[in-house]
Design a protein around this motif. Structure first.
Motif, PDB file in Angstrom:
ATOM      1  N   ILE A 218       0.863  -1.187   0.000  1.00 58.93           N
ATOM      2  CA  ILE A 218       0.000   0.000   0.000  1.00 58.93           C
ATOM      3  C   ILE A 218       0.897   1.234   0.000  1.00 58.93           C
ATOM      4  O   ILE A 218       1.459   1.608   1.032  1.00 58.93           O
ATOM      5  CB  ILE A 218      -0.938   0.030   1.222  1.00 58.93           C
ATOM      6  CG1 ILE A 218      -1.635  -1.313   1.410  1.00 58.93           C
ATOM      7  CG2 ILE A 218      -1.947   1.172   1.073  1.00 58.93           C
ATOM      8  CD1 ILE A 218      -2.486  -1.745   0.230  1.00 58.93           C
ATOM      9  N   TYR A 219       1.038   1.856  -1.158  1.00 51.93           N
ATOM     10  CA  TYR A 219       1.917   3.009  -1.260  1.00 51.93           C
ATOM     11  C   TYR A 219       1.268   4.270  -0.698  1.00 51.93           C
ATOM     12  O   TYR A 219       1.922   5.048  -0.004  1.00 51.93           O
ATOM     13  CB  TYR A 219       2.322   3.254  -2.719  1.00 51.93           C
ATOM     14  CG  TYR A 219       3.210   4.466  -2.860  1.00 51.93           C
ATOM     15  CD1 TYR A 219       4.524   4.432  -2.399  1.00 51.93           C
ATOM     16  CD2 TYR A 219       2.729   5.651  -3.417  1.00 51.93           C
ATOM     17  CE1 TYR A 219       5.346   5.547  -2.496  1.00 51.93           C
ATOM     18  CE2 TYR A 219       3.542   6.774  -3.515  1.00 51.93           C
ATOM     19  CZ  TYR A 219       4.847   6.722  -3.057  1.00 51.93           C
ATOM     20  OH  TYR A 219       5.650   7.831  -3.141  1.00 51.93           O
ATOM     21  N   MET A 220      -0.027   4.463  -0.985  1.00 52.27           N
ATOM     22  CA  MET A 220      -0.675   5.700  -0.521  1.00 52.27           C
ATOM     23  C   MET A 220      -2.169   5.477  -0.334  1.00 52.27           C
ATOM     24  O   MET A 220      -2.834   4.842  -1.152  1.00 52.27           O
ATOM     25  CB  MET A 220      -0.464   6.836  -1.520  1.00 52.27           C
ATOM     26  CG  MET A 220      -1.053   8.172  -1.088  1.00 52.27           C
ATOM     27  SD  MET A 220      -0.725   9.503  -2.296  1.00 52.27           S
ATOM     28  CE  MET A 220       1.072   9.626  -2.125  1.00 52.27           C
ATOM     29  N   VAL A 247       1.173   0.812   5.468  1.00 51.76           N
ATOM     30  CA  VAL A 247       0.791   1.910   4.584  1.00 51.76           C
ATOM     31  C   VAL A 247       1.920   2.931   4.580  1.00 51.76           C
ATOM     32  O   VAL A 247       2.287   3.487   5.619  1.00 51.76           O
ATOM     33  CB  VAL A 247      -0.527   2.567   5.059  1.00 51.76           C
ATOM     34  CG1 VAL A 247      -0.852   3.793   4.219  1.00 51.76           C
ATOM     35  CG2 VAL A 247      -1.664   1.552   4.998  1.00 51.76           C
ATOM     36  N   ALA A 248       2.476   3.190   3.401  1.00 55.72           N
ATOM     37  CA  ALA A 248       3.667   4.041   3.307  1.00 55.72           C
ATOM     38  C   ALA A 248       3.342   5.520   3.443  1.00 55.72           C
ATOM     39  O   ALA A 248       4.105   6.274   4.056  1.00 55.72           O
ATOM     40  CB  ALA A 248       4.391   3.772   1.992  1.00 55.72           C
ATOM     41  N   GLY A 269       4.356  10.418  11.273  1.00 50.07           N
ATOM     42  CA  GLY A 269       5.454  11.323  10.957  1.00 50.07           C
ATOM     43  C   GLY A 269       5.517  11.708   9.491  1.00 50.07           C
ATOM     44  O   GLY A 269       4.554  12.216   8.914  1.00 50.07           O
ATOM     45  N   ASP A 270       6.660  11.469   8.859  1.00 51.19           N
ATOM     46  CA  ASP A 270       6.873  11.865   7.466  1.00 51.19           C
ATOM     47  C   ASP A 270       5.980  11.105   6.488  1.00 51.19           C
ATOM     48  O   ASP A 270       5.843  11.514   5.341  1.00 51.19           O
ATOM     49  CB  ASP A 270       8.338  11.644   7.078  1.00 51.19           C
ATOM     50  CG  ASP A 270       9.278  12.609   7.794  1.00 51.19           C
ATOM     51  OD1 ASP A 270       8.790  13.640   8.298  1.00 51.19           O
ATOM     52  OD2 ASP A 270      10.489  12.316   7.862  1.00 51.19           O
ATOM     53  N   GLY A 271       5.370  10.022   6.943  1.00 47.61           N
ATOM     54  CA  GLY A 271       4.458   9.277   6.078  1.00 47.61           C
ATOM     55  C   GLY A 271       3.053   9.846   6.067  1.00 47.61           C
ATOM     56  O   GLY A 271       2.172   9.317   5.381  1.00 47.61           O
ATOM     57  N   PHE A 272       2.851  10.937   6.817  1.00 50.78           N
ATOM     58  CA  PHE A 272       1.525  11.555   6.927  1.00 50.78           C
ATOM     59  C   PHE A 272       1.528  12.929   6.272  1.00 50.78           C
ATOM     60  O   PHE A 272       2.527  13.650   6.308  1.00 50.78           O
ATOM     61  CB  PHE A 272       1.163  11.715   8.403  1.00 50.78           C
ATOM     62  CG  PHE A 272      -0.092  12.516   8.646  1.00 50.78           C
ATOM     63  CD1 PHE A 272      -1.320  11.883   8.742  1.00 50.78           C
ATOM     64  CD2 PHE A 272      -0.037  13.901   8.758  1.00 50.78           C
ATOM     65  CE1 PHE A 272      -2.479  12.624   8.954  1.00 50.78           C
ATOM     66  CE2 PHE A 272      -1.182  14.639   8.969  1.00 50.78           C
ATOM     67  CZ  PHE A 272      -2.411  14.010   9.059  1.00 50.78           C
ATOM     68  N   PHE A 273       0.392  13.316   5.653  1.00 52.91           N
ATOM     69  CA  PHE A 273       0.239  14.700   5.203  1.00 52.91           C
ATOM     70  C   PHE A 273      -1.231  15.081   5.210  1.00 52.91           C
ATOM     71  O   PHE A 273      -2.118  14.243   5.069  1.00 52.91           O
ATOM     72  CB  PHE A 273       0.859  14.917   3.821  1.00 52.91           C
ATOM     73  CG  PHE A 273       0.261  14.088   2.704  1.00 52.91           C
ATOM     74  CD1 PHE A 273      -0.722  14.603   1.878  1.00 52.91           C
ATOM     75  CD2 PHE A 273       0.717  12.794   2.469  1.00 52.91           C
ATOM     76  CE1 PHE A 273      -1.260  13.851   0.842  1.00 52.91           C
ATOM     77  CE2 PHE A 273       0.186  12.031   1.425  1.00 52.91           C
ATOM     78  CZ  PHE A 273      -0.802  12.560   0.616  1.00 52.91           C
TER      79      PHE A 273
END
Length: 283
Positions: A218-220, A247-248, A269-273
């Motif tokens: 699951i890339y996104m 989930v990346a 962290g950095d995997g969230f936006f």
């Protein structure tokens, strides 16, 4: 210009916005551009928000190939008439037959507040909508599929108790949200899953996407996760499952909730936006 194997995702409506002139509202819409197809998932809440934001972003809506409705609530379908007019020609609109149910909210199924589509099917067809109604998965290409009805397999995700459907005899019953569907794209990096509201549960949807495609990477996951009304227990179990599924990247919108989004940011962290209106992602 979309390069080979590249996917461009532009959010045209969300509760919050970024960028000069981009409007935000309680609604959702996202444009997915690939080398094969340009797909608009949902059309926002207000009549003109998506069209306005498309102009601001320099996106010609007359170049989209199809519209996908994630479900039949007003905040995902309110701009449909205006979008159809901007397209200016007949265009496929993929949806589940239950979008035409008299959808709304009800407390203890005694009262009823309508929250469904504001237009009749006939009216939208006059504006160019060519409805493709299906309950099963619909493959648009060998790498792009609309889920149709999503299986519910977790023990912690449920349909909101206040979601209801008004019957022809005036009675009010629970809405099973059979029309809830998502867009899945197979990429070299793994699956990209575009949610509308995830009424049937974000983990249920991810699991179903894996089952449909045979892909476990699951890339996104991007879009509304419907965690705003979730219990603390559901939020904790959702986070645990997202980590188990590896989930990346997680980009949340619309019905996720600010408090819940902050918790997700802390966990990933950095995997969230935050996926706001005006945001553009290249995969």
């Amino acid at each position: 210009m979309i390069k080979n194997n590249e996917i461009k995702i532009t959010t045209l409506d969300d509760n919050t916005s970024q960028g000069y002139g981009v409007r935000g509202e309680h609604g959702f819409s996202v444009l997915v551009q690939t080398k094969d197809m340009n797909l608009l998932v949902d059309t926002g809440a207000a009549a003109d928000t998506v069209v306005h934001n498309a102009v601001v972003k320099g996106i010609p809506l007359n170049e989209i190939d199809a519209i996908i409705l994630s479900h039949g609530h007003w905040d995902h379908t309110g701009g449909l008439e205006t979008v159809l007019s901007a397209v200016g020609r007949p265009i496929p609109v993929y949806a589940h037959p239950a979008i035409w149910d008299k959808k709304g909210t009800s407390e203890d199924f005694k009262g009823f507040a309508y929250a469904g589509i504001q237009f009749s099917r006939e009216h939208l067809e006059l504006h160019g909508a060519q409805f493709v109604m299906n309950t099963k998965p619909t493959w648009l290409t060998e790498d792009i599929v609309i889920t149709g009805e999503e299986e519910m397999t977790t023990d912690f995700e449920n349909i909101d108790a206040n979601l209801a459907v008004k019957q022809d005899d005036g009675s009010v019953i629970p809405d099973p949200m059979l029309d809830d569907q998502s867009l899945i794209l197979k990429t070299e990096k793994g699956l990209v899953i575009v949610l509308g509201c995830a009424h049937r549960g974000v983990i249920n949807i991810i699991r179903y996407a894996m089952k449909l495609t045979g892909e476990d990477r699951i890339y996104m996951v991007i879009g509304g996760t419907h965690l705003a009304p979730a219990s603390s227990t559901q939020l904790v179990k959702t986070i645990e499952s997202l980590k188990e599924l590896k989930v990346a990247n997680l980009g949340v919108s619309h019905c996720t909730g600010q408090r819940q989004a902050a918790v997700l940011l802390g966990e990933f962290g950095d995997g969230f936006f935050y996926n706001n209106a005006g945001n553009t992602i290249i995969v």
